[in-house]
Enzyme design. Structure first.
Site, short mmCIF file in Angstrom:
data_model
loop_
_atom_site.label_atom_id
_atom_site.label_comp_id
_atom_site.label_asym_id
_atom_site.label_seq_id
_atom_site.Cartn_x
_atom_site.Cartn_y
_atom_site.Cartn_z
N ASP A 1 -9.01 8.73 -6.14
CA ASP A 1 -9.78 9.72 -6.88
C ASP A 1 -10.95 10.25 -6.04
OD1 ASP A 1 -10.48 11.30 -9.03
OD2 ASP A 1 -11.55 9.71 -10.09
N HIS B 1 -7.90 17.45 -0.78
CA HIS B 1 -6.57 16.81 -0.82
C HIS B 1 -6.02 16.64 0.60
CE1 HIS B 1 -6.49 16.98 -5.11
NE2 HIS B 1 -6.55 18.30 -5.15
N LEU C 1 6.09 -3.62 4.79
CA LEU C 1 5.33 -3.05 3.68
C LEU C 1 6.18 -2.06 2.90
CD1 LEU C 1 2.56 -2.47 2.23
CD2 LEU C 1 2.29 -0.59 3.87
#
Length: 253
Positions: free
Chosen positions: A33, A50, A144
């Protein structure tokens, strides 16, 4: 695991980080956020935030690999984000393709496996095609697991799971007597994954925003005022250190 590729190197940083080796969260989820506010503070359009946020993604994937985290789930685009202006939506949904175009070879070299959770039906073709290609290319990697939560909403996920489960009951594929928490979890997007051990939310807000509501039942939360584009490897390690101090009781003593 030795680092093999440029995107996992930190040539410019003069800081020496300590990477913990014990009590590491197996599954970390992050609500990324603050991109828009980061841009607003600098007099820039929201999309600039962004774009800068992608750099933070690269840093945190790097840190997660170094710390040998098994699963990293990033809240990338929610079902509620469709309410945003169309140019911003279009920009956000182009970012996965741009990110993977640059970094997919590095992710493959470091044994990262890519998955997507969320409703894929409404994603633009260019977004889903890029992700599908990355999923296929990394399918056999066992390092991962990097989950992108795209067009994801937890309430929608649970409703969909219930409908599928009830359909299986009606078709005699499943008995009501067999329905329990474990079986319900098998109908969620996260089927086969462990629930998150640690949730990180950047940007100063302290809410879940319809993210993994079922899966976060016993997750440890860590909130920071740092906006996502400024979230660094150092901040990530701070979250891990806080997690390592906590004692998880799961309702016990």
């Amino acid at each position: 695991m030795s680092m093999k590729i440029p995107f996992l190197k930190n040539k410019q940083s003069k800081e020496l980080f300590h990477y913990p080796e014990d009590n590491i969260p197996e599954h970390i989820s992050i609500i990324m956020d603050g991109n828009g506010r980061w841009a607003h503070k600098r007099g820039m359009p929201r999309v600039a935030g962004h774009k800068e946020g992608v750099s933070a993604v690269v840093k945190i994937v790097k840190a997660a690999v170094k710390c040998k985290v098994k699963v990293l789930t990033l809240y990338t685009f929610s079902t509620e984000n469709w309410k945003r202006p169309k140019p911003e939506i279009d920009f956000i949904l182009r970012l996965p393709k741009e990110f993977l175009h640059i970094y997919l070879p590095d992710l493959i070299a470091n044994n990262v496996r890519i998955e997507v959770i969320g409703d894929r039906a409404n994603l633009p073709a260019h977004t889903w095609e890029a992700l599908q290609y990355a999923i296929e290319r990394t399918r056999h990697n066992d390092g991962l697991q990097l989950n992108f939560a795209l067009n994801y909403g937890s309430r929608s996920e649970m409703l969909s799971a219930m409908k599928e489960m009830f359909a299986d009951v009606n078709d005699a594929k499943l008995s009501l007597a067999d329905v329990d928490e474990k079986r319900f979890s098998e109908y969620l997007y996260t089927a086969g994954m462990t629930d998150p051990d640690l949730l990180i939310r950047t940007g100063g807000e302290k809410r879940l925003s319809n993210f993994l509501l079922w899966q976060l039942a016993y997750t440890e939360f860590w909130f920071t005022d740092v906006l996502w584009p400024d979230f660094s490897e150092k901040e990530f390690l701070r979250a891990l250190e806080e997690y390592r101090k906590r004692k998880r009781r799961y309702g016990g003593i």
